[in-house]
Design a protein around this motif. Structure first.
Motif, PDB file in Angstrom:
ATOM      1  N   THR C 137       3.457   1.261   3.669  1.00 29.47           N
ATOM      2  CA  THR C 137       2.677   0.164   4.238  1.00 29.47           C
ATOM      3  C   THR C 137       1.304   0.616   4.708  1.00 29.47           C
ATOM      4  OG1 THR C 137       3.563   0.503   6.459  1.00 29.47           O
ATOM      5  CG2 THR C 137       4.800  -0.966   5.034  1.00 29.47           C
TER       6      THR C 137
ATOM      7  N   GLY D  40      -7.804   0.320   5.678  1.00 31.31           N
ATOM      8  CA  GLY D  40      -6.848  -0.192   6.651  1.00 31.31           C
ATOM      9  C   GLY D  40      -7.387  -1.316   7.496  1.00 31.31           C
ATOM     10  N   LYS D  43      -8.296  -5.754   4.406  1.00 23.13           N
ATOM     11  CA  LYS D  43      -8.892  -6.484   3.292  1.00 23.13           C
ATOM     12  C   LYS D  43      -7.818  -6.932   2.299  1.00 23.13           C
ATOM     13  CE  LYS D  43     -11.408  -2.867   2.296  1.00 23.13           C
ATOM     14  NZ  LYS D  43     -10.873  -1.948   3.316  1.00 23.13           N
ATOM     15  N   SER D  44      -6.992  -5.980   1.892  1.00 23.39           N
ATOM     16  CA  SER D  44      -5.934  -6.351   0.946  1.00 23.39           C
ATOM     17  C   SER D  44      -4.974  -7.332   1.594  1.00 23.39           C
ATOM     18  CB  SER D  44      -5.173  -5.103   0.491  1.00 23.39           C
ATOM     19  OG  SER D  44      -6.044  -4.222  -0.171  1.00 23.39           O
ATOM     20  N   SER D  45      -4.727  -7.131   2.881  1.00 22.87           N
ATOM     21  CA  SER D  45      -3.831  -8.062   3.570  1.00 22.87           C
ATOM     22  C   SER D  45      -4.436  -9.464   3.595  1.00 22.87           C
ATOM     23  CB  SER D  45      -3.585  -7.586   4.999  1.00 22.87           C
ATOM     24  OG  SER D  45      -3.014  -6.305   4.986  1.00 22.87           O
TER      25      SER D  45
END
Ligand SMILES: Nc1ncnc2c1ncn2[C@@H]1O[C@H](COP(=O)(O)OP(=O)(O)OP(=O)(O)O)[C@@H](O)[C@H]1O
Ligand SMILES: Nc1ncnc2c1ncn2[C@@H]1O[C@H](COP(=O)(O)OP(=O)(O)OP(=O)(O)O)[C@@H](O)[C@H]1O
Ligand SMILES: NC(N)=O
Ligand SMILES: [Mg+2]
Ligand SMILES: [Mg+2]
Lengths: 365, 386, 237, 239, 290
Positions: C137, D40, D43-45
């Motif tokens: 994650t 972290g 951005k992808s989230s």
């Protein structure tokens, strides 16, 4: 525009639609293409069609029995090999449809070809139950090995339940379920005919009917698998998340594929009951449930042709081993399984077909 | 004709039931060898066609067809579990074959194509249950396998208990394959039972005895299947089966000259045989009865054979004494031995009932000399009144 | 820096199944050197790295490491001898925590000094802050840092670094470049760097090889490798 | 100009990590926008939230005037969104051609499907690899395939998560040109990138994400000059 | 007193069901959870452990030592099989189903041919204890203790030792683990051996309470599989709660409605639990942990 032209124009989309479907007999999801393949295929069918002329009733009846199982195998091929969901419980649909055929025919009899109605209803019931289970699983985000365990549990629940229905209180209409001893006394398939029904007992007539059904289902599956539907199934197998991100409702596709697998397992089940006038809870037990997986895996699950040929090969081979192998039959069977898995990871038939080279290659890559 | 007489043999030599059935095939081989050495049946040698049905009902269907259609045998000896019998019976009927079922069972098969040499409830329970009630008391707990055999047998037990003024302290059915009995043991302990009738089938369920003993249940037990089929007293450590009473028509401990002679001949041919059980004796008897019928009929034709059977005097002096076939039901009379398992697992025989007829089917209305319903009946679903 | 040869391949060939990708690669790397391999997509840079660590068998030629022929050794043996591999795409163990990922890295350090976690945490503070998070994650860039840290634990003599800049924010690319140079200076670890990021190549590498279709087609000296234009020229052939 | 995408008060936490904090974000129809930020940052989230792969803790997402927050991923895609993931999500066992067919067959059929596949193959320089299983492509080639799958259907909104990762400068420039091309045809583009040269090449405007929240927004020049952004993201101007 | 005996009885039944599920699934959990291999020969490793235990115990070894022998014998056979067969099937879980099914056929029938259809068992040790109007086998309490000990031991082994971390890494990314210096073959061999040995241990522990036949493993297989799967991907966070939930369901249904409902109820519970928690219990446990 003349009348004929108008008709032609009307017929044209239908014709091109038909042509499009026919073109899907070959495609990226199925091995085998080109005239050479189809000639070989036709030769196999022809050989299968003429061989009863040179054989005895037992052998033909026994061959019919092998064919009975191939539908369940092909169904599992679709669900597992193409769609990537390993069902350990195809026997649930097999058994349900088998019992349904028995219950229906015992209640409505075999006149006027009603056995065929019973067959259709049973298959429908198998499909409906599979759709229900499929809905429950796929819309509940169940995947991977969990699918295997859920389906296994379903089939074992059915087995355990049916095993204890020995008492007279367990009857549907006039049909006693009869517990672990199994249900018998249902009529075989009958074809209404001038001057008396033709009863399809295990034998040559039934063999031809089954052979025709196998060919139809096989070709139908080829077309379906090379259609966009088949492409999506394979995509789901390879990467379900990505497939959804391409705009496909993967749960729907999975459920439909599962329903198709259930219908085919149900077809096997109803035909099995009709073939031997007998259905038993143990046909839904652990051993029975494991067998289709073995057939499909040994033949080759990623290709419908390999699945079909492979399952016939394995069923016949296991029976031959049991006949001639005495107490070593199971040992040899086990050893063969281990050996084939290690030597031909893609399945025996699939590997053979790949070796045979171009005519069996997949089209349109 | 004078080719060999072909006998098909379908028995479970592997899988779940092998422990109790491998010996049946040996008994058939022994009988065959003896008959062939003595000149065969009417001068024709017996040829066995043996298939291992692997405790799999599907194999019974496949091989019953094979022996009848392809091997064209004259008679078939087939089946251990009632389920396997029911799997092949439609096929025997379809091809009008003749099959011997040499196994004790829940009774009630009224089928002209079947001859049954195994013991049935009126032979095993009508003797056992009253004796137990008299000896230990009227409260009975039945523990039975949860399928036809167990349920129908339990029905017999219940009926006999009630007829004799007893009560059922409890009745429990165990799905096949279950091997853990802690709860069952407590249920039994909590009941008022004077003894427990155990109708447990298959290796897994036999684990009950060890577990009950470990929990010190301490009640006498009675059975129609255990010990006589699965020789649990030889497999478990004493005293787990102590105080077990079994009605059987044969086990190898029976001390008669005929029995001991049989055991000797058997062990001469199969020195490693773990145990010679009642179904082995029944299979052995079956072949000899068949020999007699063929010789008297002068052919292997089924109608001719059944005509002989209808005369009502087809009898044989076997390892268990004299037995006869009943024309109405085509079942066999038996001398029933009450075997008691002692603390050290030796067997004693407190009681013997000579020559009990398989009367129930005939009394209920099955008469195969008149018509052939090809059906199975039970006390709660008897033959339709004529 | 000295001129002792640490790694040398001669005529190295390898590929996948029937298809040969490396067509005879000759390269040399001295003790303590940082050398870049550059080239377009699909020319075989990653294949070279996999062959060097031993995940792909060499179908021809030889690999010498630290004076020994390691061509036939398994990947785990090469790791134990001091080759550290940071693959393209990172390949962290997704279901292990960050801490556990680093623990696996310790295996290759058997017989060498204990891991210097202070140094690692100084270079990549995130590995300390997120020690208990499942590596799967982590964000892409965080995973890259973990992959480097995981190799640093075992004090390798050579690090194979396959496109470390991919998906990394500019400041960390600079950090990586600075850290690797610092590490190189401190411990003398040699680095074989596969890169397409100009900044990283220019700021880190001391020498370079240009790869095309499975072969080395040019070498870049210290002057060329530190010139953006020269490197760019070679990347666009 | 109408807004194609509106995000308001979007929040998402994973345990202790906040990946989206009160994000208010809007995108004009026809824009070419870049999203940057530290590794972290979320951005992808953010993309996954837009796509429905993660459900937000709170907040709404409106696409072309319709609230798509309750929709499932595939339904959002059908509204006209298309995506290229950071980690290539191609079908590794299938041929390159099949990958493209599956990506397009939802919208295209028959001859137009064949033609589009051919065009995209050419465009991504994968014509020679058309029959190769996608899993054996090199990393960069897989990126190209993934881009091809995303752009072939001409979506209304194209989400690109690090399209140029693993590409050579040359290829990066080519990708940029392609995006301009697509944009000119009316496709709105939102790209996550770390390659500032590329951002410079394509972005009309830039949003900086930091710790799940919007940190700065503006033109590329404003952003590169922003001391905070330099501090958290770009690093000291030069060493 | 009445109340106390009733409570004890309920607890005893639950503990008994729990022990059976945990002990029979431990070996499977290791092999499936760690290696992704679906081991259909699990029951035959159990059978092997039981046979060796019974044989050595009757030859005069003390029962605990005999049980250990059973576990070691199964572990040894497991390691040999790993070398010869399983090694080629990692990351082909579907093929591992077929291969292990084949192995199971060979083992069952091979034992039947070599040792006959049955074997004499060993008696249950320790006797019984009476409480109220009921009596209980003491050995069953030992089984419960063994189950708890087993869970704890495995948890420590896999989460608090280096071997555990390395084993899990190896299963996830074998190539990467090798590139980091891990001798993956050894890890696979040891893990598979451990799983087989745990199955053997299950056989040894239950040998005194069961019929010894070549097919005895079959009685364990369904329950152990459902426990492992309901437990979910993280076996040790999952197996214990899974076994507890399933044991409660099974024990109470059996007590109230009999064995049939115990049996069917267990399977239905499996379906329901998986539906509610598609990732298995461990996914939920993990979410709590955060
Ligand atoms: N697993 C594989 N099986 C078969 N062929 C492969 C495999 N991996 C890579 N290839 C092929 O080998 C060639 C070289 O690939 P490699 O990954 O080494 O390229 P690369 O130079 O690292 O490219 P990139 O910059 O895109 O990462 C490519 O043509 C690719 O298709
Ligand atoms: N499922 C999850 N559970 C817990 N934490 C998560 C999860 N997914 C993402 N995160 C955390 O959320 C943060 C944002 O991750 P995300 O992948 O969105 O970053 P990013 O901005 O795309 O970074 P990069 O540029 O490195 O790709 C990271 O700290 C990551 O560790
Ligand atoms: N006949 C029996 N035991 O099923
Ligand atoms: Mg690469
Ligand atoms: Mg990202």
């Amino acid at each position: 525009m003349s009348r004929a032209e108008a008709l032609d124009a009307l017929a044209a989309p239908a014709r091109s639609r038909a042509r499009q479907w026919l073109s899907r007999l070959e495609g990226p999801q199925t091995m085998g293409r080109g005239p050479a393949f189809w000639v070989a295929m036709a030769a196999v069918v022809l050989a299968a069609a003429v061989y009863p002329l040179f054989s005895n009733d037992y052998t033909v009846g026994n061959a019919a029995y092998f064919l009975v199982w191939t539908f369940m195998a092909m169904g599992l091929g679709v669900v597992w090999g193409y769609c990537g969901a390993l069902s350990f419980g195809q026997t649930a649909f097999f058994g349900l449809a088998g019992y349904a055929y028995g219950v229906i025919t015992i209640n409505i009899g075999s006149a006027y070809g009603l056995t065929w109605l019973a067959l259709i209803l049973s298959v429908g019931l198998g499909a409906a139950f599979a759709l229900l289970i499929g809905y429950f699983m796929f819309y509940g985000r169940i995947k991977g090995v969990f699918i295997g365990i859920v389906t296994l549990s379903v089939t074992l629940v059915l087995e355990t339940f049916m095993a204890q229905t020995a008492g007279p209180q367990w009857a549907i209409g006039t049909a006693r379920l009869n517990g672990f001893n199994g249900m018998s006394g249902m009529p075989p398939l009958t074809v209404p005919w001038f001057g008396g029904d033709v009863v399809l007992y295990s034998g040559t007539a039934l063999y031809y009917v089954l052979l025709a059904m196998v060919v139809i289902v096989y070709l139908g599956l080829r077309m379906l698998l090379n259609a966009p539907f088949g492409n999506v199934l394979v995509a789901i197998r390879e990467n379900p998340e990505r497939t959804e991100m391409l705009g496909y409702d993967i749960r729907l596709y999975q459920m439909l594929a599962f329903g198709l697998g259930g219908a085919l397992a149900g077809l096997s089940g109803a035909l099995y009951t009709a073939w031997g006038q007998y259905i038993t809870p143990s046909s839904m037990g652990l051993t029975s449930a494991a067998l289709p997986i073995v057939w499909v895996a040994v033949g080759g699950r990623r290709d419908i042709t390999a699945t079909l040929l492979g399952s016939v090969l394995v069923i016949a081979g296991f029976q031959a081993l049991t006949i001639y192998g005495s107490q070593y039959a199971l040992v040899v069977m086990g050893a063969l399984l281990v050996f084939t898995v290690m030597v031909t990871p893609d399945g025996v038939v699939a590997t053979l077909m790949q070796r045979l080279g171009r005519i069996f290659g997949k089209a349109g890559r | 004709q004078d080719g060999p007489i072909k006998i098909g043999v379908l028995e479970d030599q592997s899988g779940d039931f092998a422990a109790a059935t491998a010996v049946k095939v040996h008994a058939i081989e022994l009988a065959t060898k003896e008959i062939n050495d003595a000149g065969g049946i009417d001068g024709r040698p017996i040829e066995l066609v043996v298939y291992d049905t692997q405790s799999d009902n599907r194999r019974y269907q496949e091989f019953m067809r094979r022996v009848l259609q392809q091997d064209e045998v004259d008679v078939v000896f087939a089946g251990f579990s009632s389920a396997s019998r029911e799997a092949y019976r439609p096929i025997v009927n379809q091809f009008d074959g003749l099959a011997f079922y040499n196994n004790q069972y829940e009774g009630g098969v009224c089928d002209a194509n079947m001859i049954v040499t195994g013991a049935v409830p009126e032979q095993q329970f009508s003797t056992l249950i009253p004796w137990m009630m008299e000896t230990y008391g009227p409260n009975v707990y039945t523990l039975a396998a949860d399928y036809n055999f167990g349920q129908i047998s339990a029905e017999w037990v219940r009926q006999i208990v009630e007829e004799n003024g007893g009560t059922m302290a409890g009745e429990e059915f165990i799905p096949l394959g279950v091997s853990q009995f802690s709860q069952t043991i407590q249920n039994i302990q909590q009941s008022e039972a004077d003894f427990v009738v155990t109708l447990l089938v298959g290796a897994a369920q036999a684990s009950y005895y060890e577990q009950a003993n470990a929990a010190d249940v301490g009640l006498p037990m009675a059975s129609s299947v255990n010990v006589g089929q699965g020789y649990e007293h030889k497999r478990f450590t004493p005293p787990s089966l102590a105080d077990m009473y079994v009605t059987t028509n044969y086990i190898e401990e029976i001390d008669s000259p005929a029995s001991q002679d049989f055991v000797e001949r058997f062990r001469a041919m199969f020195p490693d045989e773990p145990y010679i059980n009642q179904e082995a004796a029944n299979s052995y008897i079956g072949i000899n009865l068949y020999k007699q019928m063929v010789e008297r009929a002068g052919s292997t034709d089924h109608d001719a054979i059944r005509a002989v059977l209808a005369e009502g005097d087809v009898c044989f002096d076997g390892p268990s004494g004299n037995v006869c076939l009943d024309p109405k039901s085509q079942h066999m009379s038996h001398t029933i031995f009450l075997a008691k398992v002692e603390d050290d697992h030796s067997i004693t025989f407190p009681e013997t009932w000579e020559n009990i007829e398989p009367y129930w089917l005939g009394d209920a209305g099955c008469d195969l000399t008149q018509n052939d319903p090809s059906a199975q009946y039970t006390p709660s679903s008897p033959p339709p009144a004529p | 820096m000295n001129d002792t040869v640490l790694l040398q391949t001669t005529g190295l060939c390898s590929g996948y199944g029937g298809e040969q990708v490396l067509q005879g690669v000759d390269l040399t790397l001295n003790e303590g050197e940082i050398v870049a391999v550059i080239g377009r997509n699909g020319v075989g840079k990653s294949t070279l790295m996999r062959t060097l660590i031993g995940l792909l068998p060499a179908s021809g030629g030889s690999i010498r490491f630290g004076g020994q022929d390691v061509t036939q050794d398994g990947a785990n043996h090469r790791a134990l001898q001091g080759i550290g591999y940071i693959p393209q795409g990172r390949d962290v163990f997704p279901d292990l925590s960050v801490r556990e990922n680093l623990m696996v890295g310790e295996v290759a350090g058997a017989g060498r000094p204990a891991p210097d976690y202070d140094l690692i945490h100084r270079f990549f503070p995130i590995l300390k802050d997120r020690a208990r998070q499942r590596a799967g994650t982590l964000s892409g860039g965080q995973q890259q840092q973990l992959a480097i840290g995981r190799v640093m634990v075992s004090h390798p003599r050579l690090m194979l670094l396959d496109e470390p800049s991919e998906g990394i924010q500019p400041s960390i690319i600079k950090d990586i470049s600075r850290n690797m140079r610092e590490l190189n200076a401190q411990t003398g670890v040699a680095v074989l760097l596969v890169e397409q990021n100009l900044d990283l190549i220019v700021s880190m590498a001391q020498r370079g090889y240009v790869m095309e279709k499975g072969r080395i087609v040019a070498t870049l000296g210290p002057d060329e490798i530190s010139s953006r234009d020269a490197v760019r020229r070679h990347l666009t052939i | 100009m109408t807004q194609i995408l509106q995000v308001s008060k979007l929040n998402k936490r994973f345990g202790g990590v906040t990946v989206a904090r009160d994000i208010d974000f809007a995108l004009d129809e026809g824009a070419m926008h870049c999203l940057i930020g530290p590794n972290g940052a979320g951005k992808s989230s953010f993309f996954r939230l837009l796509l429905g792969e993660h459900a937000p803790d709170s907040g709404t997402i409106t696409f072309r005037g319709r609230d798509i927050t309750p929709l499932r991923s595939f339904q959002r895609i059908r509204e006209g969104i298309s995506v290229k993931f950071q980690v290539p999500g191609i079908f590794k066992a299938l041929s390159v051609r099949q990958n493209l067919q599956i990506a397009f067959q939802h919208h295209l059929h028959g001859a137009s499907l064949t033609e589009t596949v051919r065009r995209v193959l050419e465009f991504t320089s994968l014509t020679a690899e058309a029959a190769t299983p996608a899993g054996v492509l090199s990393h960069g080639q897989q990126q190209w395939l993934e881009i091809g799958m995303a752009v072939g259907v001409e979506p209304r909104l194209l989400l690109l998560d690090e399209p140029t990762a693993g590409m050579s400068p040359d290829e990066t420039r080519k990708t940029g040109e392609m995006l301009h091309d697509l944009n000119a045809r009316g496709i709105t583009i939102l790209a996550v990138e770390h390659d500032m040269a590329f951002v410079q090449q394509i972005a009309h405007s830039v949003t900086v994400l930091h710790m799940g929240a919007i940190f700065a927004q503006g033109s590329i020049d404003q952003i590169t000059a922003h001391p905070g952004v330099q501090e958290i993201y770009l690093g000291a101007a030069d060493e | 007193m009445e109340f106390f005996t009733a409570i004890f009885s309920i607890t005893y039944q639950f503990g008994d069901a729990f022990a059976f599920l945990v002990i029979s699934c431990a070996g499977l959990a290791v092999i499936f959870g760690m290696m992704g291999v679906i081991n259909l020969a699990h029951g035959e490793f159990i059978m092997c452990g039981a046979y060796v235990t019974a044989a050595t115990a009757r030859a005069g070894l003390a029962l605990p030592i005999a049980i250990l022998c059973g576990a070691l014998a199964a572990a040894a056979i497991g390691m040999v099989l790993e070398r010869t067969v399983m090694r080629h099937l990692y990351h082909r879980p579907m093929d591992s189903i077929i291969a292990t099914w084949g192995i199971s056929l060979i083992a069952t029938q091979g034992v039947l041919i070599l040792l006959g259809p049955t074997m004499q068992g060993v008696g249950t040790p320790l006797g019984s204890m009476a409480l109220g109007d009921r009596s209980y086998s003491l050995y069953r309490l030992v089984l419960f203790a063994a189950a708890v000990g087993l869970l704890g031991g495995l948890y420590l082994l896999f989460y608090h030792t280096r071997f555990g971390v390395i084993a899990r890494a190896t299963i996830q990314r074998p190539a990467m683990a090798r590139a980091l210096g891990v001798d993956t073959r050894r890890v696979y061999g040891l893990t598979f051996g451990l799983g087989a040995g745990l199955a053997g241990l299950a056989g040894g522990l239950y040998a005194p309470t069961m019929t010894m036949v070549p097919t005895m493993g079959a009685t364990f297989i369904v329950e152990s599989f459902v426990t492992v799967v309901v437990g979910g991907a993280d076996i040790f966070l999952g197996a214990a709660p899974a076994a507890a939930i399933l044991a409660i369901i099974k024990a109470s249904l059996t007590a109230w409605y009999g064995q049939l409902f115990g049996q069917i109820g267990l399977l239905v519970a499996v379906i329901v639990v998986i539906r509610i928690m598609p990732g298995g219990l461990s996914a939920v446990v993990k979410r709590w942990q955060r």
